[in-house]
Scaffold this motif. Sequence first.
Motif, short mmCIF file in Angstrom:
data_model
loop_
_atom_site.label_atom_id
_atom_site.label_comp_id
_atom_site.label_asym_id
_atom_site.label_seq_id
_atom_site.Cartn_x
_atom_site.Cartn_y
_atom_site.Cartn_z
N ILE A 1 46.57 46.16 49.79
CA ILE A 1 47.21 46.41 48.49
C ILE A 1 46.25 47.18 47.59
CG2 ILE A 1 48.08 45.28 46.40
CD1 ILE A 1 49.09 43.03 48.26
N ALA A 2 44.97 46.78 47.60
CA ALA A 2 43.98 47.42 46.72
C ALA A 2 43.71 48.88 47.09
CB ALA A 2 42.68 46.63 46.75
N THR A 3 44.02 49.28 48.33
CA THR A 3 43.74 50.66 48.73
C THR A 3 44.99 51.53 48.86
OG1 THR A 3 43.75 49.99 51.06
CG2 THR A 3 41.61 50.06 49.94
N THR A 4 46.19 50.92 48.91
CA THR A 4 47.39 51.74 49.15
C THR A 4 48.48 51.64 48.08
OG1 THR A 4 48.45 50.01 50.48
CG2 THR A 4 47.07 51.61 51.66
N GLN B 1 42.47 53.42 33.74
CA GLN B 1 43.34 52.90 34.80
C GLN B 1 43.06 53.59 36.13
OE1 GLN B 1 45.58 50.34 34.73
NE2 GLN B 1 44.83 49.92 32.67
N PRO B 2 42.70 52.80 37.18
CA PRO B 2 42.42 53.37 38.49
C PRO B 2 43.71 53.77 39.22
CG PRO B 2 42.21 51.00 38.57
CD PRO B 2 42.48 51.36 37.14
N PRO B 3 43.59 54.55 40.32
CA PRO B 3 44.78 55.01 41.02
C PRO B 3 45.53 53.92 41.80
CG PRO B 3 42.80 55.80 42.11
CD PRO B 3 42.37 55.14 40.84
N THR B 4 44.83 52.86 42.24
CA THR B 4 45.50 51.78 42.98
C THR B 4 45.30 50.46 42.24
OG1 THR B 4 43.53 51.40 44.33
CG2 THR B 4 45.21 52.89 45.24
N LEU B 5 46.08 49.46 42.64
CA LEU B 5 45.98 48.14 42.00
C LEU B 5 44.61 47.53 42.28
CD1 LEU B 5 49.49 46.60 42.77
CD2 LEU B 5 48.70 47.70 40.67
N ARG B 6 44.01 46.92 41.29
CA ARG B 6 42.68 46.31 41.44
C ARG B 6 42.74 44.79 41.30
NH1 ARG B 6 41.35 49.20 44.49
NH2 ARG B 6 39.23 48.49 44.41
N VAL B 7 43.86 44.25 40.85
CA VAL B 7 44.06 42.80 40.77
C VAL B 7 45.25 42.47 41.67
CG1 VAL B 7 44.63 40.85 39.29
CG2 VAL B 7 43.16 42.67 38.42
N VAL B 8 45.02 41.57 42.63
CA VAL B 8 46.04 41.26 43.63
C VAL B 8 46.31 39.75 43.65
CG1 VAL B 8 46.62 41.34 46.09
CG2 VAL B 8 45.32 43.21 45.06
N PRO B 9 47.57 39.32 43.45
CA PRO B 9 47.87 37.89 43.56
C PRO B 9 47.77 37.44 45.01
CG PRO B 9 49.89 39.14 43.26
CD PRO B 9 48.75 40.11 43.15
N GLY C 1 36.37 48.47 40.38
CA GLY C 1 37.14 49.57 39.81
C GLY C 1 37.11 50.82 40.66
N GLY C 2 38.00 51.73 40.37
CA GLY C 2 38.08 53.00 41.11
C GLY C 2 38.90 52.84 42.37
N ALA C 3 38.24 52.61 43.49
CA ALA C 3 38.91 52.45 44.79
C ALA C 3 38.02 51.58 45.66
CB ALA C 3 39.16 53.80 45.43
N GLY C 4 38.45 51.31 46.87
CA GLY C 4 37.65 50.53 47.81
C GLY C 4 38.10 49.10 47.90
N THR C 5 37.38 48.36 48.77
CA THR C 5 37.79 46.98 49.08
C THR C 5 36.72 45.96 48.71
OG1 THR C 5 36.97 47.22 51.33
CG2 THR C 5 39.31 47.73 50.95
N THR C 6 35.79 46.30 47.85
CA THR C 6 34.76 45.35 47.44
C THR C 6 35.37 44.37 46.43
OG1 THR C 6 33.08 47.04 47.72
CG2 THR C 6 32.47 45.10 46.42
N VAL C 7 35.31 43.08 46.78
CA VAL C 7 35.87 42.04 45.92
C VAL C 7 34.87 41.72 44.81
CG1 VAL C 7 36.69 39.65 45.79
CG2 VAL C 7 37.27 41.06 47.77
N ARG C 8 35.32 41.81 43.61
CA ARG C 8 34.48 41.52 42.44
C ARG C 8 34.50 40.03 42.12
NH1 ARG C 8 35.18 44.41 36.58
NH2 ARG C 8 33.27 43.60 35.70
N GLY C 9 35.62 39.37 42.36
CA GLY C 9 35.76 37.94 42.07
C GLY C 9 37.21 37.52 42.11
#
Length: 192
Positions: free
Chosen positions: A77-80, A91-99, A139-147
């Motif tokens: 979800i965070a990348t697509t 605002q980044p191009p993809t969702l950065r908060v995922v339920p 933020g931005g893009a990628g799959t690094t989980v911030r928390g």
Amino acid sequence: MTRFILAALLLAAFFVPVSRADQAATSSSAYADSHAPIGVMGDHMHKAGERMVSYRYMFMHMDGNRDGRSSLAPTEIATTVPNRFFGRPGQPPTLRVVPTQMDMQMHMLGAMYAPSDDLTLMVMGSYQRKSMDHLTFMGGAGTTVRGGFTTVSEGFGDTQVRGLFRVHESPDRKAHLILGLSIPTGSIHQKD
């Protein structure tokens, strides 16, 4: 066509024949099997002067995300999945908060009263609590989980008021009409 089929199914549900043996076994509303399962609201009417109070509890747990029949991982979800606010400042191009999961608890209190054999009045209110867990990606893009974080919202829901009107009753068939409204007593401003 879909509306016609739905209306026909609803009408058929009210005119389902009751066998003589079943009717004899459940001729009194004092028996639990003379009513529909507890999740079916407004399934029965009362005789003049009868009252009923009910309490129902519901718990629901939802886990994971889907797109149609396909499961989606939070990183997918965070990348697509495009961010509909992309282009606005910050605002980044993809969702950065995922339920990731949600729990819902609901306490429902109801009451029924029959002023006559052909009319039963019903009122129901609820208290709800919802909690949802989320993952936050860098933020931005990628799959690094911030928390991660959890949001919680709770409060009273809307109040339902209904009238059940007898349409038909014979030894082997019963039908009634339900008319009602929802009174907006619940808050639409609950936030976490």
